[in-house]
Enzyme design. Sequence first.
Site, PDB file in Angstrom:
ATOM      1  CB  ALA A 172      19.353  13.530  49.348  1.00 49.81           C
ATOM      2  CE1 TYR A 173      23.186   6.938  53.582  1.00 49.61           C
ATOM      3  CE2 TYR A 173      24.313   6.225  51.586  1.00 49.61           C
ATOM      4  CZ  TYR A 173      24.110   6.125  52.948  1.00 49.61           C
ATOM      5  OH  TYR A 173      24.848   5.232  53.681  1.00 49.61           O
ATOM      6  N   GLY A 174      23.926  10.218  48.812  1.00 48.44           N
ATOM      7  CA  GLY A 174      25.255  10.259  48.233  1.00 48.44           C
ATOM      8  C   GLY A 174      25.894  11.632  48.352  1.00 48.44           C
TER       9      GLY A 174
END
Length: 268
Positions: A172-174
């Site tokens: 999700a961060y990426g």
Amino acid sequence: MTENSIQSVPDTSTTAPIGLLTGKVVFITGASRGIGSAAARLFAREGAAVVLAARSAAALETVVHQVRAAGGVADAVPLDLADPESIRAAVRRVDELHGRLDGAFNNGATIQHPGPLDTTSDEDIDAQFAVNFRGHWVAMTAEAALMRRTGAGAIVNTSSIGSRRANPALPAYGAMKRALNSITETAAVTWASDRIRVNGITPGGTATEMIDAWEAATPGIIEQVNASIPLGRMAEPEEVAEVAAWLLSDRAAMVTGAMIPVDGGAGA
């Protein structure tokens, strides 16, 4: 870090300033620690009046004190990147303090709980969207509105090496950082006629509290990251801040829409 990599780290805190940002007012999010606090000290040494924003008021005041003790100009404003009105209020405070905004370093972020895509929670996805994507979108639009009053400006967004390739440990961060790359490039084209430059940086492993938190959740990740970097070590926060300082300066007058790697060759 390994003992050898620590010995090879340059002392960037003593680099002689050259007035790269003299006369500029620069707003920094995520300024209470890591890359943001290093940027606050560096930008002030380079002549900027800095306005520092983060959720932690006590940590912010510590950085403000450090900047002022070294002869710089600094103020703190509260900021919650998950709250659009908080972001707009922080930018309004810059206007109240200085009546202008020349540069913005949108560096604040939140990390997700490490783990594969199919175990990432709805709450993690929502937090990543709110802070790492929407927060930057809202900040950029508010900053650009203030910059237009003085006819120019520069914005730098902190993305991640994880935005440029598959990111199985932090999906999700990426994903949100990749979306940030897209709006960075779009903003650069959209606001070029306003003489507002917009660029991004994509740091790799950096020796900050965030990587320490990842190490606590996934023991051994620091050693793994170090081993993946051709230069043999993670970046120091000051080394990443140096690239942002250049992009915010008039030396980078022809650079906009760029995503600059600061990863020791890990993304090559």
